[in-house]
Each structure stands twice: as C-alpha cells, then as structure tokens.
Design an enzyme around this catalytic site. Structure first.
Site, PDB file in Angstrom:
ATOM      1  N   LYS A 167     -60.052 -57.142   3.843  1.00 35.91           N
ATOM      2  CA  LYS A 167     -59.127 -57.701   2.864  1.00 35.91           C
ATOM      3  C   LYS A 167     -58.080 -56.650   2.478  1.00 35.91           C
ATOM      4  CE  LYS A 167     -62.152 -56.537  -1.033  1.00 35.91           C
ATOM      5  NZ  LYS A 167     -62.854 -57.051  -2.232  1.00 35.91           N
ATOM      6  N   ARG A 202     -67.911 -62.450 -12.701  1.00 34.04           N
ATOM      7  CA  ARG A 202     -66.617 -62.525 -12.030  1.00 34.04           C
ATOM      8  C   ARG A 202     -66.585 -63.873 -11.330  1.00 34.04           C
ATOM      9  NH1 ARG A 202     -64.439 -57.919  -7.862  1.00 34.04           N
ATOM     10  NH2 ARG A 202     -66.145 -58.764  -6.616  1.00 34.04           N
ATOM     11  N   TYR A 260     -38.777 -34.467 -14.673  1.00 32.32           N
ATOM     12  CA  TYR A 260     -38.404 -35.236 -15.859  1.00 32.32           C
ATOM     13  C   TYR A 260     -39.133 -34.753 -17.111  1.00 32.32           C
ATOM     14  CZ  TYR A 260     -35.905 -38.951 -13.329  1.00 32.32           C
ATOM     15  OH  TYR A 260     -35.012 -39.666 -12.581  1.00 32.32           O
ATOM     16  N   MET A 305     -40.140 -41.561  -8.704  1.00 31.49           N
ATOM     17  CA  MET A 305     -40.227 -42.727  -7.827  1.00 31.49           C
ATOM     18  C   MET A 305     -40.293 -42.344  -6.346  1.00 31.49           C
ATOM     19  SD  MET A 305     -37.676 -46.015  -7.480  1.00 31.49           S
ATOM     20  CE  MET A 305     -37.969 -46.565  -9.165  1.00 31.49           C
TER      21      MET A 305
END
Length: 388
Positions: A49, A146, A268, A327
């Site tokens: 998956k 679940r 940053y 990013m």
C-alpha cells in the site's frame, strides 16, 4: 540526432539529480524472505500500500511477486488495479473494502475487498446476489477501535442463519494496535480475542500479524502474516535491534559550500547562532521532498524535547542539520570535513546505509513509515535488482 544533441553530451539523470533515491530490490526481497522464514509454516503476504511505502508499487510489487509472494495487501482499489498488471495470479486484498460503483473493477481485476462494517457486508451481499460469487475477506476489531466488525457481532454473524449460504470469506483478519511493543499485555488480550474469533470461523484462513506481530512469535502467525515496514527495511519492534536490511537510500546534492563567521545565524528566524567559524553545505532537499521541517537543528518546537536534530552523511562522516529546514533546502555543518574531501555537486545521504531510516525519523519526532511515504515527486529513482 538533433543539433542540440550534437552540441551537448547528456549525463545520466540520476548522476546529476538534485535529490535521488536508490531502492535496493535485492534487499527488499531478502527482507521479505526473512519474514517468510520467521512466519513458516504460515504463508507470508506482501503489503504494498501507499505506493509500496513510497518506494514504487510497480518495481517493488514485481520484485516481490518474482520472489514468490502470492498474497498482497493494498489500501485502495486503484492500487490493486495497478498491482494486477505485475502480479497476474496473485490474490490482492483491498484493505479499505468496496464502495458502490467499484464493483466492476473488483470483478474485472480479481480484487478481494476486505469488509469492515455492517454497511459493507450488506452492500457486498447484494453485489454477489446480482453478479455472482466473488471472494472477500472479513476484518474484525479485536481492540483497535479502527476498522472492523465488533468481535461479538462477527462471532454472531458466523452462525447467522439469515446469512446467504454462498457468503463465505476466504480470510478473516484483525490487527494488533501495540504489536511494536513486545512487552505490552494488550497483545495477549487481542490474541485471546482473535482465538475466540477463530473458533467461530473454523476452516477459514486467519491473519493477525503484520511486521511486528510476525516478530512477536509463532502464536501470532495463524495462516497468513502481513509484513509491511520490515520488508522495506524499517523497524517493527521498539527497543530491539532491527534485523532487516536497509532498502532505501535518499540523497541530496550540495548546491553550495559557504563560509560563515562565529556569531552569525543560519536559516529562517536566525534560530541557530554559530559558535565557531564554519563551513556550511546547502543541499537541494527540504520539506517539499519529505525531509520534514521537524528534522531541523533549531527553531522548531520538537527541539524543546528532543535536543538534537537530524544528521546527514557525507565524505565518510555524520554532519548535523543546522537551522531550520526550508521548502527546498537544508543546511548541514561540514566544518569538520577537510575542504579537500567535499565540494559542491557531492551528495549528502539523508537516510540509508549510514543514517538508519528510523534514526532519522526519531530526530523528527516521527516514525520510518512517515519518512518513506512522504518522499516527494522530485526524487530521481534508481532500482537495484537482485543480483546487481
């Protein structure tokens, strides 16, 4: 040949890619074979998956099929349709079950829905009444809360006289919620619940163990094990040395190596201040490539509880991430590497042979599953086949 091709030589894209991923299919197959050995005499499925945990369902699925896997698990129907092209006679289970409108694809591609609710059961029985028998599996909740029928409802359903005689699942399965913690008493509770279920579905194959459950021992194996993360080289049990071989190697290219002075800040927010004159390698990977912002050396909330951020590996040494990951870019401190041993264009390993997948994940406050399945679209991929 065009004029452009005459004028330039074109290198292999992998050799110049900003970010690249090497997938060792030989190691993948060896890991699956090791899980099969530990599972014996139970059969061993392959879980592919999420695009084979981010590594490519086509190549990984083909390698596992050629290695002998004949039971596969996917999350959604579309994954099963893709896999069918590479696994022509495998049994492919779809863990999310089936929705109205998907019946033609399940029948056409021979997919097995894993039914997990009364609504899905009711719908599936109406489908088979109209279109004829087709295999299905039944998922039962033994304590996860679940997916799955409640245990008592599933046991009652086994003896329900109103159930169509033709309705008989080929597999009954459940899932351990604390399998990665071998000492948890909850594993034993779920095992006992599953044994009750097994009595009600005598003669039908049973599956409880994923990777962690497989490593817990034979009493969890039943007829079919479903290893996932272990096959891809990740840790399945907490606090236990990982017996699996690394499969994925993620690397990012150094764009620039720059000099910076003691007292200057990095990235940053200026959250990291240099304590010495430094050399910094700026590489072309960031959170857009799945190299999570939480892996940053400073400037993220996680660093308040986990002091150290991620490391890369280059020129035979581990190097720390400094400042915030952005990013598209990450900055590593390479001051301790002689300048003659590193240059722009070299590659820094983000995780792989020298930076274990789960060590990198822990630095970001997460798990190997998330790092693998977060790999972005920009990675140039190379597959190493068994015997390469």
């Amino acid at each position: 040949m065009t004029d452009l091709q005459d004028a330039f030589s074109f290198p292999d894209e992998f050799d110049i890619a900003p970010v690249r991923l090497t997938v060792d299919l030989g190691a993948l197959v060896e890991n699956w074979q090791e899980m099969a050995r530990r599972s014996s005499p139970a059969r061993t499925a392959a879980v592919v998956k999420a695009d084979a945990y981010g590594l490519g369902i086509e190549d990984c699925g083909t390698a596992l099929y050629e290695a002998g896997a004949r039971d596969f698990f996917v999350a959604v129907m579309q994954e099963g349709v893709t896999l069918r092209s590479f696994a022509p006679d495998a049994r492919i289970y779809v863990l999310s079950g089936i929705w109205p409108g998907q019946e033609p694809s399940f029948y056409e591609h021979g997919l097995v829905p894993v039914l997990a609710s009364e609504e899905q059961l009711s719908f599936w029985m109406s489908v088979t009444a109209e279109h004829g028998d087709h295999p299905c599996a039944l998922q039962v909740d033994t304590g996860f809360n679940r997916l799955g029928l409640p245990l008592e409802d599933a046991i009652a359903f086994a003896d329900d006289v109103s159930r169509p005689a033709s309705f008989s699942p080929v597999l009954v399965l459940s899932h351990l919620h604390s399998g990665d913690t071998s000492s948890s008493p909850l594993n034993r509770q779920q095992l006992e619940a599953f044994r009750k279920l097994a009595q009600a579905y005598d003669g039908i194959e049973l599956s409880l163990a994923a990777s962690a459950g497989t490593l817990l021992g034979p009493e969890f194996h039943f007829d079919l094990t479903r290893p996932g993360i272990a096959v891809y080289g990740g840790e399945a049990l907490n606090g236990v040395p990982n017996p699996m071989k690394p499969v994925a190697l993620a690397e990012a290219r150094i764009i620039q190596i720059r000099e910076a002075k003691k007292g200057e800040t990095v990235s940053y927010g200026g959250t990291y201040q240099l304590t010495r004159d430094s050399r910094l390698a700026v590489v072309s990977a960031g959170y857009a490539d799945g190299y999570l912002r939480s892996l940053s050396g400073t400037g993220v909330p996680l660093r308040q509880t986990v002091a150290e951020g991620a490391h890369g590996f280059v020129a035979g040494r581990k190097v720390p991430v400094v400042g915030r990951i952005t990013m598209d870019l990450t900055i590593f401190d390479v001051t301790d590497i002689p300048s003659s041993e590193i240059r722009a264009g070299d590659y820094v390993e983000l995780f792989g042979r020298n930076i274990p997948l789960d060590d990198a994940a822990r630095a970001g406050g997460t798990i190997g599953y998330e790092l693998l399945t977060s790999l972005g679209l920009r990675y140039e991929r190379r597959y190493l086949y068994p015997g390469d």
